[in-house]
Design an enzyme around this catalytic site. Structure first.
Site, PDB file in Angstrom:
ATOM      1  N   ASN A 963      34.080  26.925  50.465  1.00 44.53           N
ATOM      2  CA  ASN A 963      33.324  27.714  49.498  1.00 44.53           C
ATOM      3  C   ASN A 963      32.893  26.927  48.272  1.00 44.53           C
ATOM      4  OD1 ASN A 963      35.474  29.535  50.922  1.00 44.53           O
ATOM      5  ND2 ASN A 963      33.811  30.908  50.373  1.00 44.53           N
ATOM      6  N   VAL A 970      28.954  27.605  44.486  1.00 43.32           N
ATOM      7  CA  VAL A 970      30.193  28.350  44.694  1.00 43.32           C
ATOM      8  C   VAL A 970      29.862  29.553  45.574  1.00 43.32           C
ATOM      9  CG1 VAL A 970      32.101  29.571  43.607  1.00 43.32           C
ATOM     10  CG2 VAL A 970      31.076  27.601  42.460  1.00 43.32           C
ATOM     11  N   CYS A 971      30.444  29.595  46.754  1.00 38.15           N
ATOM     12  CA  CYS A 971      30.143  30.661  47.712  1.00 38.15           C
ATOM     13  C   CYS A 971      31.167  31.780  47.549  1.00 38.15           C
ATOM     14  CB  CYS A 971      30.191  30.113  49.136  1.00 38.15           C
ATOM     15  SG  CYS A 971      28.588  30.021  49.914  1.00 38.15           S
ATOM     16  N   VAL A 972      30.785  32.828  46.839  1.00 38.45           N
ATOM     17  CA  VAL A 972      31.633  33.996  46.641  1.00 38.45           C
ATOM     18  C   VAL A 972      30.747  35.232  46.731  1.00 38.45           C
ATOM     19  CG1 VAL A 972      33.272  35.161  45.112  1.00 38.45           C
ATOM     20  CG2 VAL A 972      33.164  32.678  45.133  1.00 38.45           C
TER      21      VAL A 972
END
Length: 1147
Positions: A963, A970-972
C-alpha cells in the site's frame, strides 16, 4: 492440498460426465483467484465465483455455469513458452521453472460431419484467420501492433449471384449448422464453403459482382430469408500502430502507413512463432489429411476417451492408446445422416459437436490474446458471427476423405507436453501439462537460469551485468556469471569477469535486458548473428557446470526450441524481416536465442537486441514522427513565437488584471510546477546521476512555465542569471541527444540506444550532473517566488487569517488549547465523546498496535513555518468553503490533541493549517516493528467533503508494503486511492485520525502480503503461506535499509524524534534480528533466550526458518546500519549526534 488452493486456471481444458453418461469438455473462464476489487466487482459474473468454484464454458454450445472444482477433471492445461510453473507438493515449497517448449496434439472434428481425426500435431493446423488484432507484426524492419483488421466476405446465392459484404455486415447472418448460444465463448469464423442464412435486408449494403434475375427480384422482399455460401474470405486492410525500426540498411527508412492495403499486405509478417502452442478447444483451422491419420466417428471417439479418462490413462506424445491405432484415412469415411448407433432413436446427443468455432478473448483479469505477443495492455473486442438458436435435429453431410484433402476442422480436445527449465538448472522434457501448477504470483526476487541481473546498490559500472546459472529456491541464493558489455568491433564479445554466489535479495532484473520466450525484439547491431556452437563446444561456461544429484541432465541450450515456422512457399521474406523477431530462449551462456521473421534463428548477445514495447512511444520519448522540438537541428524548447505568446498573455493589461483573475492563474501555474518538480526530485533521489532526453525536456518545460510566472508577477526569479548557464548547457545537451537519435537507423550498438532512450550516467568524478543541479536551483527559486506570491496576494492559509472566516471565530486557533469544557456552541457540537475515543488496533497479545515509543510522547505539536522540503510547501491553497473548512480543522486539532495513539506523532504549521507532517512507528509483533514511516499531508480544498492528500516518504528502493509506493502514493480506501465500502470510504464525518490509525493498524500488518490486490483470497492456501513468509523476509531487509537512510537524512521536522528513536530502538532491533538468524540457521525452534527480552521469542508473523539468502543480505545490511550508527554517534542509551545540517535540510 490446502482448502483455498486453486486447482484450475483461466483457459484450462476440463471435462465432466453428465447424468446421462455423456462426456463434455469445457474451458475455464474464471477461478476464485481473480481480483474483484476493481470496477469489475459490480458485475454479477465476477461476484458469483467463490473459493472452490470455477466458471466454465462448455463446448460446443458455449453454455457458461459455475461448478465446484470437484465436479470436473483436468483434461489439459493452458501453458505457453515463458510461463512459470511448479510441481505442487502438499506441505513443500517447491522450486519454480519456466516453460521452454510446448508440444501439442489435438483431436479435431471435420466441420459439418460427425467424424474426428485423432492425435493431430498442432503445428500441422493452419488458422483460417490470417491476421488478428493485438498481435505484433513487422514490415520493412518496422515492428508494430495490429489495432484492427478489416475483411471482405464473398457470398454466392443459390442462383449463382455473387456479392461482397464486409465482415461487420456479414456478421448479421446466421450459421444454421452452428449450435452456439448468443455471445458464446467459442467464436464463429467465416470460411469457404460455410452455409449462412439471413433476411434479404442484410444484403442492402452489398457490392454485387453478379446479380441474376431471381436474386434481383428478392431485393424488394427485405424480410425474405435467403441462404448463401461463403466462397471467399480475405483481409482487405490492417490498421497498425508502428512502434520502432530495427537497425539495418534493408528496407525503407520511412515509417509504413497506418492503414496497410493491397500488395503491401503481402509484406506484413506476423510475429507469432509460438502460435501452434495456442491451440484451444473450439479453435477453427484447416488441415491436410495424411495417409496415416486415424479417422473415427465422434461417438466412438467419445466412448474410448471416456474409458481412458475414467482409467486415469494418458497417452504419450509419440504413442496413442492401443484402442485408437487403426488408421482409416484414404477409405470412405462416411458420416450418415441417420446413425443407428445414436441413442434416442438416432437423435444426436446433447453434447455433440456443431459447426466451426474458435478462441475468443474476453476482458477478464489476467487474460491474454492467444495468437501471439501483444504489445498493448488493452484487448480489442473481436467481431463475432450472430449465432442461431440450438438446432434440435441438425443434418450432417455424408463425405469421403482421402489423403491430401484439405479440410476445415474444429478442435474438440487438446493434450500438451512441456519442456521445463527448473531454477536449479535442470531440464525435464515431455512433462504432461496437467502435472504442472502455474505460478501467477511471483515476487521480484524469483530468478531463473539465463536471466540477466544487476547488483542492487553496487559500485560496479553500468557496463557490467550478470547471467543467472542456477537458483537455490529454498535458500534464496543464485549462482551468477558476471560479464562486461563489449565495445563494438569486428571480434567483439562480452568478457566474463567473475563467478559468484549471491543472495537473490542483492540482485534485481537488468533494466534493459529483460528477455523471455515470446518477447518481441529488433536488431540494433549489424553484428547480431552468432554462429551456433558446435557439439564439441557445447554452450561455453556450462561445460564445467556441476551436474545435479537427482539424475536429471542439464541442458542449457536446446537444439530445437518448439516450432519455428518458415515463410510460405513461393513467398520470399520481405526486406528487413531478418532483423525483427521473437525470443525462443535465454541461455546460461549469456546469449539469447532468437527466431527472426524470415524464418531463420540465431544466438545473439543481449546488448545487440532491443525489446519492443519496453518504452512508451506515446510519451514522445521513443521513435516519434519528428514532431518534437528535439527532432530537428534548429530545435528550441522555447521559440520566439512562444516568447511572444507568453508575453502576450499578460501584455499591457497586466497592471489592470484584477486579483480575482490573477490568483487562480498563479495558483494553477505554481501547482503545475510543483507537481512536475516533485516527480523529478523523486527521480533524482533514486539516481542523482540520471540524465535523459525526457528529463531534460521536463526540466526545460518547468523553466518555461516558471518564466511565465515571472511575467505574470513582473519579477525575475527565473532569469537565466540565477542558473549559472545551466539552461544553455541543458539545451545544448538536448540538441546533442536529438542529433544522435537521427543516426539511430545506422548505429550498431545497443548501449548507444540505451543511452539515448533510457539514461545517461556521467563518467566517474564528474560530480553532480547538470539536470540535478538545474532541478535544485529551480526548486530554490520556486520557493522564493512562492513567498512573493503569498506576500503580495495573501494566497495562504494560517491559523490567524483566512478569507471568509473571521479569526475570532476560532477561539482556540492552531496554537490554542483545545477546549474540553464543552463550551463554544458550534465547536461543542462538532466533537462528541465517541469521536475523541479513537482506539488503535491491537494484536493477539493485546498490545497496542503502535507500541508505546520509548521517549516518544503521544502529542500533537505545531511549528511556526513549513519546511522547504515539505511536498506541498509551494502549493497555493484556498478552501472552497472557508467557514466549513475552519470548523473541520478545529475538530481535527482537538481529536489529534486528545486521542493520538501511541506510535504516531503529528506536527502542524502555524503558517499553513492545511499541512501536516506525520511520523508513525512500526507496530509491535509485525515485520515493521521499530521501523519509522513518514508522511506529508495536505487537506483538500473542499475538506471535509473530500479526503486529505497523503504522500509517503520512501527511504528504500522498491516497496516495503503493497500500500506504500516508492513514488509516495498511499493506497487506502479512506483516501479514495483504493476501493472500499461503507465506513471504509471517506465521508464528511471521517477524520484524519481514522486514516492514521488505518495506516498503523491495517497497512503495517503482520502479513502485509495479503494487502496486495486480490491476494487476500490466498489466505489458507499453501501458495499464500509460502509467499507471505518470503514477503516478510523482503520487508525486514527493506526496513533495515530504510532506517539506515533515515539516520543519514531524516525529515527536518523530526530530527529529534529520529535521534531518540535510534538511541532507544536501533540496537535492540539489531540484536533481535541477529538472534532470529542464529535460531534459524541452527534449525531449532525459537524460544526465549536466557537474559533476552520477550520480543526475542519466535516472531508472531511467518518468517522462520528464514532462507540462507535472507541471512546473507541481512547481515550485510545490519553491518552497514551499525557503521552508520557509529558515524552519527548513536550508541545504545547515549544521546545521538544530529546529522549535518545540509543533509537534514534536503530530506
Amino acid at each position: 492440498m490446502a482448502a483455498n488452493e486453486c486447482i484450475y486456471f483461466y483457459e484450462d481444458e476440463v471435462y465432466r460426465i453428465t447424468k446421462k453418461g455423456n462426456l463434455e469438455f469445457g474451458m475455464v473462464l474464471q477461478n476464485a483467484d481473480v481480483d474483484t476489487d476493481e470496477e469489475e466487482s459490480g458485475s454479477e459474473e465476477m461476484e458469483k465465483v467463490k473459493n472452490g468454484h470455477i466458471l466454465v464454458a462448455w463446448h460446443p454450445r458455449g453454455e457458461e455455469n459455475v461448478v465446484h472444482e470437484k465436479k470436473v477433471g483436468l483434461s489439459d492445461r493452458c501453458l505457453m513458452p515463458g510461463d512459470i510453473v511448479r510441481r505442487l507438493v502438499p506441505g513443500q515449497d517447491t522450486q519454480r521453472g519456466y516453460c521452454r517448449a510446448i508440444t501439442m496434439k489435438a483431436t479435431v472434428q471435420v466441420v459439418g460431419t460427425r467424424q474426428v481425426i485423432y492425435n493431430v500435431a498442432s503445428d500441422e493446423l493452419t488458422p483460417l484467420e490470417e491476421f488478428a488484432p493485438d498481435i505484433a507484426v513487422c514490415m520493412d524492419a518496422w515492428v508494430g501492433i495490429i489495432n484492427s483488421v478489416t475483411s471482405d466476405v464473398e457470398l454466392q446465392f443459390t442462383d449463382g449471384s455473387v456479392c461482397v459484404l464486409t465482415d461487420e455486415e456479414a456478421a448479421e447472418l446466421d450459421d444454421p449448422s452452428g449450435r452456439r448460444l448468443t455471445d458464446s465463448e467459442f467464436r464463429v469464423w467465416f470460411y469457404p464453403g460455410q452455409k449462412l442464412q439471413g433476411p434479404m435486408r442484410t444484403f442492402e449494403p452489398a457490392r454485387w459482382l453478379t446479380c441474376n434475375k431471381d436474386t434481383q427480384a428478392l431485393k424488394e422482399k427485405r424480410n425474405r430469408l435467403v441462404k448463401v455460401t461463403v466462397t471467399r474470405y480475405r483481409v482487405t486492410s490492417l490498421n497498425v500502430h508502428w512502434q520502432c525500426r530495427a537497425v539495418t540498411s534493408e528496407g525503407s527508412l520511412d515509417q509504413p502507413a497506418y492503414v496497410i492495403t493491397g500488395d503491401d499486405l503481402k509484406r506484413v509478417r506476423m510475429l507469432n512463432v509460438f502460435e501452434p502452442c495456442t491451440l484451444q478447444l473450439g479453435d477453427m483451422n484447416t488441415y491436410r489429411l495424411r495417409e496415416d491419420d486415424l479417422v473415427m466417428s465422434l461417438d466412438e471417439w467419445k466412448r474410448l476417451e471416456k474409458d481412458t479418462l475414467k482409467a486415469g490413462k494418458r497417452p504419450t506424445a509419440a504413442q496413442p492408446p492401443a484402442e485408437m491405432s487403426a488408421p482409416v484415412a484414404g477409405a470412405a469415411a462416411a458420416a450418415p445422416a441417420a446413425s443407428a448407433g445414436l441413442p434416442n432413436g438416432g437423435e444426436p446427443l446433447d453434447d455433440e459437436m456443431g459447426s466451426v468455432s474458435s478462441y475468443s478473448s474476453v476482458g477478464s483479469a489476467g487474460k491474454r490474446t492467444r495468437r501471439g505477443p501483444s504489445l498493448k495492455t488493452h484487448i480489442m473486442k473481436k467481431r463475432k458471427l450472430k449465432r442461431s438458436r440450438p438446432c434440435r435435429h441438425p443434418v450432417y453431410e455424408t463425405r469421403s476423405f482421402s489423403a491430401g484433402d484439405t479440410l476445415v476442422v474444429e478442435t474438440v480436445k487438446t493434450v500438451s507436453w512441456v519442456t521445463v527449465v527448473w531454477q536449479d538448472g535442470t531440464v525435464e522434457e515431455e512433462l504432461p501439462s496437467i502435472s504442472l501448477h502455474p505460478s501467477h504470483h511471483l515476487d521480484e526476487h524469483e530468478f531463473f537460469p539465463g536471466d540477466y541481473v544487476v547488483e542492487q546498490k553496487t559500485e560496479a559500472g553500468p557496463s557490467e551485468y550478470g547471467v543467472v546459472q542456477r537458483v537455490d529456491h529454498a535458500g534464496r541464493t543464485a549462482q551468477v556469471n558476471w560479464y562486461q558489455i563489449y565495445i563494438f568491433g569486428s571480434q567483439a564479445s562480452p568478457q566474463i569477469l567473475r563467478r559468484t554466489e549471491a543472495s537473490v535479495y542483492d540482485l534485481s532484473d537488468h533494466p534493459d535486458f529483460r528477455y523471455r520466450p515470446g518477447t518481441v525484439v529488433i536488431s540494433v547491431s549489424p553484428q547480431t548473428r552468432l554462429p551456433p556452437p558446435s557439439p564439441e563446444q557445447g554452450s561455453g561456461d556450462e561445460a564445467t557446470a556441476p551436474q545435479p544429484q537427482d539424475g536429471r541432465e542439464r541442458d542449457p541450450e536446446p537444439q530445437t526450441n518448439g516450432p519455428v515456422p518458415l515463410p510460405a512457399a513461393g513467398s520470399p521474406a520481405p526486406p528487413g524481416c531478418a532483423h525483427a523477431g521473437q525470443v525462443l530462449d535465454v541461455l546460461t551462456s549469456g546469449e539469447v536465442k532468437v527466431w527472426w521473421a524470415d524464418g531463420s534463428s540465431s544466438n545473439c548477445y543481449p546488448q545487440d537486441l532491443f525489446r519492443v514495447g519496453e518504452y512508451d512511444s506515446d510519451e514522445g520519448e521513443l521513435w516519434d514522427n519528428g514532431d518534437s522540438a528535439e527532432s530537428t537541428e534548429s530545435a528550441e524548447w522555447e521559440t520566439q513565437s512562444e516568447e511572444s505568446m507568453v508575453a502576450g498573455d499578460v501584455g499591457s493589461d497586466q497592471e489592470q488584471l484584477p486579483d480575482e483573475r490573477l490568483k487562480p492563474k498563479l495558483a494553477a501555474i505554481i501547482e503545475k510546477i510543483r507537481v512536475a518538480m516533485t516527480r523529478l526530485e523523486e527521480i533524482f533521489t533514486l539516481n542523482s546521476a540520471l540524465q535523459s532526453p525526457l528529463i531534460m525536456k521536463q526540466l526545460l518545460e518547468i523553466h518555461k512555465n516558471s518564466r511565465f510566472l515571472d511575467k505574470l508577477m513582473d519579477t525575475s526569479f527565473f532569469g537565466d542569471t540565477h542558473f549559472g548557464g545551466l539552461v544553455g548547457q541543458i539545451r545544448e545537451r538536448s540538441r546533442a541527444f536529438a542529433a544522435q537519435r537521427e543516426f539511430v537507423p545506422v548505429l550498431g550498438s545497443h548501449l548507444e540506444l540505451v543511452t539515448l532512450m533510457s539514461s545517461y550516467i556521467p563518467p566517474e568524478g564528474a560530480g553532480m550532473n547538470e539536470c540535478a543541479q538545474f532541478c535544485a536551483k529551480l526548486k530554490a527559486q520556486l520557493l522564493l517566488a512562492h513567498e512573493e506570491v503569498v506576500r503580495r496576494y495573501g494566497i495562504s492559509l494560517s491559523g490567524g487569517a483566512l478569507d471568509g472566516a473571521s479569526p475570532a471565530a476560532d477561539d482556540s486557533g492552531i496554537n490554542g488549547d483545545a477546549r474540553t469544557d464543552g463550551e463554544g456552541g458550534e465547536d461543542a457540537e462538532l466533537l462528541s465523546p465517541d469521536e475523541v475515543k479513537v482506539t488503535p488496533p491491537t494484536d493477539a497479545a493485546g498490545d497496542a498496535a503502535g507500541g508505546a515509543a520509548e521517549g516518544h510522547s503521544q502529542e500533537f505539536t505545531t511549528l511556526p513555518s513549513v519546511p522547504d522540503a515539505h511536498k506541498f510547501k509551494v502549493s497555493l491553497f484556498q478552501p472552497v468553503e472557508p467557514p466549513a473548512f475552519m470548523r473541520a480543522v478545529r475538530r481535527e486539532i482537538r481529536i489529534l490533541t486528545r486521542a493520538l495513539p501511541d506510535g504516531i506523532i503529528v506536527k502542524g504549521f502555524e503558517e499553513r493549517i492545511d499541512l501536516y507532517s506525520v511520523m508513525i512507528t512500526g507496530p509491535r509483533r509485525t515485520p515493521y516493528e521499530d521501523g519509522l514511516f513518514f508522511f506529508e499531508v495536505q487537506l483538500s480544498q473542499d475538506y471535509p467533503r473530500s479526503p486529505p492528500i497523503f504522500h509517503y516518504i520512501s527511504y528504500c528502493s522498491d516497496r516495503l508494503n503493497p500500500n506504500l509506493y516508492e513514488d509516495g502514493k498511499v493506497c487506502v480506501s479512506l483516501l479514495g486511492t483504493w476501493g472500499g465500502r461503507g465506513s471504509e470510504v471517506w465521508s464528511s464525518s471521517s477524520s484524519l485520525m481514522q486514516v492514521l490509525v488505518s495506516i498503523q493498524g491495517l497497512i503495517l500488518a503482520s502479513e502485509p502480503y495479503y494487502n496486495e490486490a486480490g491476494y487476500e483470497k490466498q489466505r489458507g492456501s499453501q501458495q499464500g503461506a509460502e509467499n507471505s513468509r518470503l514477503y516478510n523476509e523482503m520487508v525486514i531487509l527493506k526496513l533495515v535499509q530504510s532506517l539506515t537512510e533515515i539516520l543519514k537524512n531524516p525529515p527536518c521536522v523530526f530530527v529529534e524524534e529520529v535521534g531518540e528513536h535510534m538511541r532507544t530502538r536501533a540496537h535492540r532491533l539489531i540484536a533481535r534480528l541477529r538472534h532470529w538468524l542464529e535460531v534459524s540457521e541452527a534449525g531449532g525452534t525459537p524460544t526465549t533466550a536466557e537474559g533476552k527480552p520477550a520480543e526475542f521469542d519466535r516472531p508472531d508473523f511467518p518468517l522462520l526458518p528464514a532462507s540462507r539468502g535472507f541471512g546473507i543480505t541481512l547481515r550485510k545490511a545490519l553491518k552497514t546500519f551499525e557503521q552508520t550508527l557509529q558515524e552519527y554517534g548513536v550508541r545504545d542509551g547515549a544521546a545521538p549526534q544530529p546529522p549535518p545540517p545540509a543533509d537534514a535540510a534536503s530530506s
